[in-house]
Design an enzyme around this catalytic site. Sequence first.
Site, PDB file in Angstrom:
ATOM      1  N   HIS A 123       0.871  -1.196   0.000  1.00  0.00           N
ATOM      2  CA  HIS A 123       0.000   0.000   0.000  1.00  0.00           C
ATOM      3  C   HIS A 123       0.900   1.236   0.000  1.00  0.00           C
ATOM      4  O   HIS A 123       1.532   1.553   1.001  1.00  0.00           O
ATOM      5  CB  HIS A 123      -0.897   0.025   1.246  1.00  0.00           C
ATOM      6  N   HIS A 152       1.500   5.430  -1.631  1.00  0.00           N
ATOM      7  CA  HIS A 152       1.111   6.621  -2.402  1.00  0.00           C
ATOM      8  C   HIS A 152       2.356   7.231  -3.024  1.00  0.00           C
ATOM      9  O   HIS A 152       3.286   7.617  -2.317  1.00  0.00           O
ATOM     10  CB  HIS A 152       0.450   7.663  -1.493  1.00  0.00           C
ATOM     11  N   LYS A 204      -9.285  -0.418  -5.735  1.00  0.00           N
ATOM     12  CA  LYS A 204      -9.274   0.243  -4.441  1.00  0.00           C
ATOM     13  C   LYS A 204     -10.636   0.850  -4.155  1.00  0.00           C
ATOM     14  O   LYS A 204     -11.177   1.588  -4.967  1.00  0.00           O
ATOM     15  CB  LYS A 204      -8.215   1.352  -4.455  1.00  0.00           C
ATOM     16  N   HIS A 223     -10.340   0.901   1.951  1.00  0.00           N
ATOM     17  CA  HIS A 223     -10.142   1.887   3.017  1.00  0.00           C
ATOM     18  C   HIS A 223     -11.344   1.751   3.936  1.00  0.00           C
ATOM     19  O   HIS A 223     -12.441   2.207   3.611  1.00  0.00           O
ATOM     20  CB  HIS A 223     -10.038   3.312   2.453  1.00  0.00           C
ATOM     21  N   HIS A 268      -4.386  -0.850   6.021  1.00  0.00           N
ATOM     22  CA  HIS A 268      -3.944  -0.059   7.180  1.00  0.00           C
ATOM     23  C   HIS A 268      -4.885  -0.210   8.371  1.00  0.00           C
ATOM     24  O   HIS A 268      -5.436   0.768   8.857  1.00  0.00           O
ATOM     25  CB  HIS A 268      -3.725   1.418   6.823  1.00  0.00           C
ATOM     26  N   ASP A 272       1.423   2.550   3.542  1.00  0.00           N
ATOM     27  CA  ASP A 272       0.604   3.749   3.385  1.00  0.00           C
ATOM     28  C   ASP A 272       1.473   5.005   3.452  1.00  0.00           C
ATOM     29  O   ASP A 272       1.008   6.059   3.891  1.00  0.00           O
ATOM     30  CB  ASP A 272      -0.520   3.806   4.432  1.00  0.00           C
TER      31      ASP A 272
HETATM   32  O1  DOR Z   1      -3.272   9.162   5.833  1.00  0.00           O
HETATM   33  C1  DOR Z   1      -3.659   8.915   4.713  1.00  0.00           C
HETATM   34  N1  DOR Z   1      -3.138   9.524   3.623  1.00  0.00           N
HETATM   35  N2  DOR Z   1      -4.634   8.037   4.548  1.00  0.00           N
HETATM   36  C2  DOR Z   1      -5.192   7.809   3.367  1.00  0.00           C
HETATM   37  O2  DOR Z   1      -6.058   7.003   3.290  1.00  0.00           O
HETATM   38  C3  DOR Z   1      -4.802   8.608   2.180  1.00  0.00           C
HETATM   39  C4  DOR Z   1      -3.443   9.091   2.307  1.00  0.00           C
HETATM   40  C5  DOR Z   1      -3.085  10.126   1.278  1.00  0.00           C
HETATM   41  O3  DOR Z   1      -3.390   9.931   0.098  1.00  0.00           O
HETATM   42  O4  DOR Z   1      -2.473  11.119   1.648  1.00  0.00           O
HETATM   43 ZN    ZN Z   2      -3.353   5.094   1.720  1.00  0.00          ZN
END
Ligand code: DOR
Ligand code: ZN
Length: 350
Positions: A18, A20, A104, A141, A179, A252
């Site tokens: 997971h 970003h 997702k 999520h 998460h 995450d």
């Molecule tokens: O803390 C988080 N940041 N949780 C999420 O689900 C999204 C993520 C983000 O894209 O910044």
């Molecule tokens: Zn995330």
Amino acid sequence: MSENSATRITIRRPDDWHLHLRDGDMLRAVLPETSAHFARAIIMPNLVPPVIKTVDAIAYRDRITAAIPTGHDFTPLMTLYLTEGTDPDDVEAGFKAGVITALKLYPAGATTNSASGVRDFDKAMPVLERMAALGIPLCVHGEVTDPEIDIFDREAVFIERILAPLHQRLPELRVIMEHITTEDGIAFVQGSGGNVAASITTHHLIINRNAILVGGIHPHMYCLPVAKREKHRLALRKAATSGDERFFLGTDSAPHTNARKESACGCAGCFTATNTVQLLAHVFEQENALHRLEAFAVLNGPKFYRLPVNEATITLEKRDDAAVFPARIETAEGPVTVFDPGCPVYWHYA
Ligand code: DOR
Ligand code: ZN
């Protein structure tokens, strides 16, 4: 020497289930922080606009691949952002072509860039049924967005209102509760057989909610789902270090610039890509479970995703001197603060 008194461990190269990466300048700045450590990562589709169709995922994958530094061996595993309008045929084609690894599900409004998420789950049933039939995993999520529900209860209520009924309706659907932050999430996974798994972040193994709020507001500790009470952190540690195949690493790691974190309305996300691997060695050592680090960070994820395990290895060693991590990484959009575990960590790459 007991299993845990090891000061040197060799494990296969980990994956991040997971992650970003964002896009553009931010992608170019943060990707090397992941590709230095991880062989593969499940790439979150919550761009603006989100990655909704296979054609979008191909284009995003190509932008990621172009940003991999020379000498790094990294494969992005692409996801599509599930909307009420997602076309089951496009999902099937993308999966069969090897472009798409998972979908997702963001409940609409749950977190950063989730406005196009699902409001009416009945509308998503045709695509979920197709996914169940083809064995395509659904990354979830797991938080309700109902304003009446306390933010610390949103994961537990999501299980009760959404996830448990969905699992009953479609038990063949392979679901990753991402998460997870609560005992309730752990219990749900443990009670749901082999088609439900969960990812756990590094930071939720290290902080509880006090880290966000005690002695002032600490915006770099704020993420979603928000860290919970200490008893939940301890339960997460127990699950992560248990060896149970249904629990695996999903960092995450979610970069936001300091300007966007240190604000009257700060963004959610902890940026942990840079130091996650060493922090995990520290946590697993504390739990007398170094011998299970490979299960959590390397083996359990691909088993659930039905992918081969990595062949390359990494070696970590514990030294007398604390590891020094950068406080921030620089990006063209501004600095991004690296997660600070709040204690010295003595694990280094050998
Ligand atoms: O803390 C988080 N940041 N949780 C999420 O689900 C999204 C993520 C983000 O894209 O910044
Ligand atoms: Zn995330």
